[in-house]
Design a protein around this motif. Structure first.
Motif, PDB file in Angstrom:
ATOM      1  N   LEU A 217       0.869  -1.175   0.000  1.00 35.90           N
ATOM      2  CA  LEU A 217       0.000   0.000   0.000  1.00 35.90           C
ATOM      3  C   LEU A 217       0.905   1.223   0.000  1.00 35.90           C
ATOM      4  CD1 LEU A 217      -2.559  -1.145   2.724  1.00 35.90           C
ATOM      5  CD2 LEU A 217      -2.846  -1.227   0.228  1.00 35.90           C
ATOM      6  N   GLN A 218       0.589   2.163  -0.865  1.00 36.77           N
ATOM      7  CA  GLN A 218       1.442   3.352  -1.003  1.00 36.77           C
ATOM      8  C   GLN A 218       0.583   4.615  -0.925  1.00 36.77           C
ATOM      9  OE1 GLN A 218       4.725   3.331  -3.944  1.00 36.77           O
ATOM     10  NE2 GLN A 218       3.641   5.016  -4.922  1.00 36.77           N
ATOM     11  N   PRO A 219       0.876   5.515   0.006  1.00 34.92           N
ATOM     12  CA  PRO A 219       0.074   6.740   0.076  1.00 34.92           C
ATOM     13  C   PRO A 219       0.289   7.620  -1.143  1.00 34.92           C
ATOM     14  CG  PRO A 219       1.987   6.892   1.532  1.00 34.92           C
ATOM     15  CD  PRO A 219       1.980   5.501   0.979  1.00 34.92           C
ATOM     16  N   GLU A 220      -0.800   8.189  -1.649  1.00 30.77           N
ATOM     17  CA  GLU A 220      -0.656   9.184  -2.714  1.00 30.77           C
ATOM     18  C   GLU A 220       0.107  10.371  -2.116  1.00 30.77           C
ATOM     19  OE1 GLU A 220      -1.004  12.400  -5.186  1.00 30.77           O
ATOM     20  OE2 GLU A 220      -2.232  12.404  -3.383  1.00 30.77           O
ATOM     21  N   TRP A 221       1.097  10.857  -2.839  1.00 33.33           N
ATOM     22  CA  TRP A 221       2.083  11.783  -2.293  1.00 33.33           C
ATOM     23  C   TRP A 221       1.449  13.025  -1.666  1.00 33.33           C
ATOM     24  CZ3 TRP A 221       6.817  11.833  -0.605  1.00 33.33           C
ATOM     25  CH2 TRP A 221       7.508  13.038  -0.494  1.00 33.33           C
ATOM     26  N   GLU A 222       0.524  13.656  -2.380  1.00 32.26           N
ATOM     27  CA  GLU A 222      -0.078  14.909  -1.895  1.00 32.26           C
ATOM     28  C   GLU A 222      -0.974  14.675  -0.678  1.00 32.26           C
ATOM     29  OE1 GLU A 222       0.626  17.883  -3.065  1.00 32.26           O
ATOM     30  OE2 GLU A 222       1.896  17.138  -4.707  1.00 32.26           O
ATOM     31  N   LYS A 223      -1.484  13.446  -0.557  1.00 28.81           N
ATOM     32  CA  LYS A 223      -2.409  13.122   0.542  1.00 28.81           C
ATOM     33  C   LYS A 223      -1.704  12.398   1.688  1.00 28.81           C
ATOM     34  CE  LYS A 223      -6.922  13.576  -0.953  1.00 28.81           C
ATOM     35  NZ  LYS A 223      -8.111  12.816  -0.617  1.00 28.81           N
ATOM     36  N   SER A 224      -0.408  12.312   1.602  1.00 29.28           N
ATOM     37  CA  SER A 224       0.359  11.484   2.536  1.00 29.28           C
ATOM     38  C   SER A 224       0.040  11.771   4.006  1.00 29.28           C
ATOM     39  CB  SER A 224       1.845  11.726   2.292  1.00 29.28           C
ATOM     40  OG  SER A 224       2.498  10.543   2.079  1.00 29.28           O
ATOM     41  N   ALA A 225      -0.051  13.045   4.342  1.00 36.94           N
ATOM     42  CA  ALA A 225      -0.225  13.400   5.754  1.00 36.94           C
ATOM     43  C   ALA A 225      -1.497  12.804   6.337  1.00 36.94           C
ATOM     44  CB  ALA A 225      -0.234  14.924   5.904  1.00 36.94           C
ATOM     45  N   THR A 226      -2.576  12.795   5.553  1.00 42.25           N
ATOM     46  CA  THR A 226      -3.841  12.277   6.081  1.00 42.25           C
ATOM     47  C   THR A 226      -4.002  10.773   5.848  1.00 42.25           C
ATOM     48  OG1 THR A 226      -4.892  12.968   4.018  1.00 42.25           O
ATOM     49  CG2 THR A 226      -5.160  14.429   5.911  1.00 42.25           C
ATOM     50  N   ILE A 227      -3.410  10.274   4.761  1.00 41.65           N
ATOM     51  CA  ILE A 227      -3.620   8.863   4.394  1.00 41.65           C
ATOM     52  C   ILE A 227      -2.668   7.920   5.130  1.00 41.65           C
ATOM     53  CG2 ILE A 227      -3.303   7.270   2.446  1.00 41.65           C
ATOM     54  CD1 ILE A 227      -5.998   8.626   2.396  1.00 41.65           C
ATOM     55  N   LEU A 228      -1.462   8.396   5.415  1.00 38.06           N
ATOM     56  CA  LEU A 228      -0.462   7.503   6.011  1.00 38.06           C
ATOM     57  C   LEU A 228      -0.916   6.888   7.342  1.00 38.06           C
ATOM     58  CD1 LEU A 228       2.219   6.236   5.398  1.00 38.06           C
ATOM     59  CD2 LEU A 228       3.368   8.291   6.242  1.00 38.06           C
ATOM     60  N   PRO A 229      -1.546   7.661   8.233  1.00 37.60           N
ATOM     61  CA  PRO A 229      -2.035   7.028   9.470  1.00 37.60           C
ATOM     62  C   PRO A 229      -3.073   5.934   9.207  1.00 37.60           C
ATOM     63  CG  PRO A 229      -2.000   9.422   9.690  1.00 37.60           C
ATOM     64  CD  PRO A 229      -1.739   9.118   8.249  1.00 37.60           C
ATOM     65  N   LEU A 230      -3.910   6.127   8.189  1.00 35.95           N
ATOM     66  CA  LEU A 230      -4.906   5.094   7.854  1.00 35.95           C
ATOM     67  C   LEU A 230      -4.212   3.838   7.340  1.00 35.95           C
ATOM     68  CD1 LEU A 230      -7.669   7.158   5.963  1.00 35.95           C
ATOM     69  CD2 LEU A 230      -7.502   6.637   8.397  1.00 35.95           C
ATOM     70  N   ILE A 231      -3.194   4.030   6.512  1.00 38.48           N
ATOM     71  CA  ILE A 231      -2.463   2.878   5.967  1.00 38.48           C
ATOM     72  C   ILE A 231      -1.736   2.146   7.100  1.00 38.48           C
ATOM     73  CG2 ILE A 231      -0.550   2.176   4.472  1.00 38.48           C
ATOM     74  CD1 ILE A 231      -1.308   4.392   2.557  1.00 38.48           C
ATOM     75  N   THR A 232      -1.147   2.903   8.000  1.00 40.22           N
ATOM     76  CA  THR A 232      -0.422   2.288   9.126  1.00 40.22           C
ATOM     77  C   THR A 232      -1.359   1.397   9.930  1.00 40.22           C
ATOM     78  OG1 THR A 232       0.987   4.229   9.207  1.00 40.22           O
ATOM     79  CG2 THR A 232       1.000   2.808  11.145  1.00 40.22           C
ATOM     80  N   ASP A 233      -2.536   1.932  10.257  1.00 38.72           N
ATOM     81  CA  ASP A 233      -3.519   1.134  11.016  1.00 38.72           C
ATOM     82  C   ASP A 233      -3.960  -0.092  10.218  1.00 38.72           C
ATOM     83  OD1 ASP A 233      -3.408   2.780  13.154  1.00 38.72           O
ATOM     84  OD2 ASP A 233      -5.242   3.895  12.687  1.00 38.72           O
ATOM     85  N   TYR A 234      -4.139   0.101   8.914  1.00 36.95           N
ATOM     86  CA  TYR A 234      -4.612  -0.986   8.062  1.00 36.95           C
ATOM     87  C   TYR A 234      -3.603  -2.129   8.035  1.00 36.95           C
ATOM     88  CZ  TYR A 234      -7.233  -3.148   4.282  1.00 36.95           C
ATOM     89  OH  TYR A 234      -8.001  -4.019   3.536  1.00 36.95           O
ATOM     90  N   ILE A 235      -2.320  -1.769   7.900  1.00 34.49           N
ATOM     91  CA  ILE A 235      -1.282  -2.805   7.827  1.00 34.49           C
ATOM     92  C   ILE A 235      -1.139  -3.522   9.179  1.00 34.49           C
ATOM     93  CG2 ILE A 235       1.207  -3.172   7.526  1.00 34.49           C
ATOM     94  CD1 ILE A 235       1.116  -0.972   5.363  1.00 34.49           C
ATOM     95  N   LYS A 236      -1.332  -2.790  10.261  1.00 37.32           N
ATOM     96  CA  LYS A 236      -1.278  -3.436  11.582  1.00 37.32           C
ATOM     97  C   LYS A 236      -2.432  -4.429  11.752  1.00 37.32           C
ATOM     98  CE  LYS A 236      -0.262  -0.500  15.010  1.00 37.32           C
ATOM     99  NZ  LYS A 236      -0.360   0.835  15.668  1.00 37.32           N
ATOM    100  N   THR A 237      -3.549  -4.122  11.127  1.00 34.79           N
ATOM    101  CA  THR A 237      -4.709  -5.017  11.210  1.00 34.79           C
ATOM    102  C   THR A 237      -4.597  -6.183  10.223  1.00 34.79           C
ATOM    103  OG1 THR A 237      -6.046  -3.079  11.757  1.00 34.79           O
ATOM    104  CG2 THR A 237      -7.249  -5.078  11.155  1.00 34.79           C
ATOM    105  N   PHE A 238      -4.038  -5.877   9.045  1.00 41.24           N
ATOM    106  CA  PHE A 238      -3.923  -6.894   7.981  1.00 41.24           C
ATOM    107  C   PHE A 238      -2.455  -6.989   7.559  1.00 41.24           C
ATOM    108  CE2 PHE A 238      -8.124  -4.826   7.556  1.00 41.24           C
ATOM    109  CZ  PHE A 238      -8.943  -5.911   7.833  1.00 41.24           C
ATOM    110  N   PRO A 239      -1.657  -7.710   8.355  1.00 36.33           N
ATOM    111  CA  PRO A 239      -0.200  -7.657   8.170  1.00 36.33           C
ATOM    112  C   PRO A 239       0.334  -8.355   6.926  1.00 36.33           C
ATOM    113  CG  PRO A 239      -0.781  -9.108   9.993  1.00 36.33           C
ATOM    114  CD  PRO A 239      -2.058  -8.478   9.535  1.00 36.33           C
ATOM    115  N   GLN A 240      -0.540  -8.885   6.096  1.00 38.06           N
ATOM    116  CA  GLN A 240      -0.058  -9.389   4.811  1.00 38.06           C
ATOM    117  C   GLN A 240       0.359  -8.235   3.890  1.00 38.06           C
ATOM    118  OE1 GLN A 240      -3.156  -9.458   5.956  1.00 38.06           O
ATOM    119  NE2 GLN A 240      -4.712  -9.489   4.340  1.00 38.06           N
TER     120      GLN A 240
END
Ligand code: SF4
Length: 207
Positions: free
Chosen positions: A170-193
């Motif tokens: 999963l890769q955050p869209e560059w311009e949206k990184s600040a808001t999207i990165l925390p969501l991705i972090t939580d998502y990967i912690k929940t779905f560690p594949q």
């Protein structure tokens, strides 16, 4: 009987080519020579290489001259990107590069038929133009750009279609990184594949 002759494309529109570090996905951090081909009709609203879209704007390079450019560097990996590189038949280019001993890596949305011989395929589907199913068995990594929450659904849809050995990013869209990165972090912690892909080259300011 009709004979079908497969046309060999030995000249391709090139927007830019350069030696740098791969910034994304499984090979992040490795030295690689990038060849960015012109032409793309996928239409991602957040595309950061919109200047690649019009194929006619980019000069054509013979595949042999491209190989000679790569040979001026110590590169071992050549990444073919775009634009959407599969808008062109890449058989001749990859043959030329592999015969010279280079590893060929592809970055594609999968929206056009697969051509070329590849040591690594990064499949990055886009919701703006659906991929063709033919790419799915050949994807070594699935990399989904997350621009908003609904993109997680897209990521899971394609993760269910690729092979079990395909790496998932999963890769955050560059311009949206600040808001999207925390969501991705939580998502990967929940779905560690899944793993995180950052556009490392933008952080270290290389092309
Ligand atoms: S597929 Fe790539 S080059 Fe084409 S619009 Fe999307 S991000 Fe831009």
């Amino acid at each position: 009987m009709e004979t079908v002759t497969k046309s060999i494309i030995t000249s391709l529109p090139v927007m830019e080519h350069f030696y740098t570090l791969q910034g994304e996905g499984f090979h992040q951090g490795k030295a690689a020579y990038f060849i960015r081909l012109g032409g793309c009709d996928v239409g991602c609203v957040w595309c950061d290489v919109k200047e690649s879209w019009e194929e006619e704007k980019h000069p054509k390079f013979d595949v042999r001259s491209l190989k000679l450019e790569v040979e001026k560097t110590p590169a071992e990996i050549v990444v073919i990107t775009g634009g959407e590189p599969l808008m062109h038949n890449l058989d001749a280019l990859t043959k030329e590069l592999q015969q010279a001993g280079f590893k060929t890596h592809l970055e594609t949305s999968g929206a056009y038929p697969l051509s070329g011989e590849w040591d690594w395929i990064c499949f990055s589907p886009k919701k703006f133009k659906a991929p063709l199913p033919g790419i799915l068995p050949y994807a070594n990594e699935l990399k989904v750009v997350i621009y908003n929450k609904t993109d997680f659904n897209c990521a899971e849809k394609y993760a269910a279609l690729v092979t079990p050995s395909c790496k998932l990013y999963l890769q955050p869209e560059w311009e949206k990184s600040a808001t999207i990165l925390p969501l991705i972090t939580d998502y990967i912690k929940t779905f560690p594949q899944w793993e995180l892909s950052l556009q490392l080259h933008k952080y270290i300011n290389v092309p």
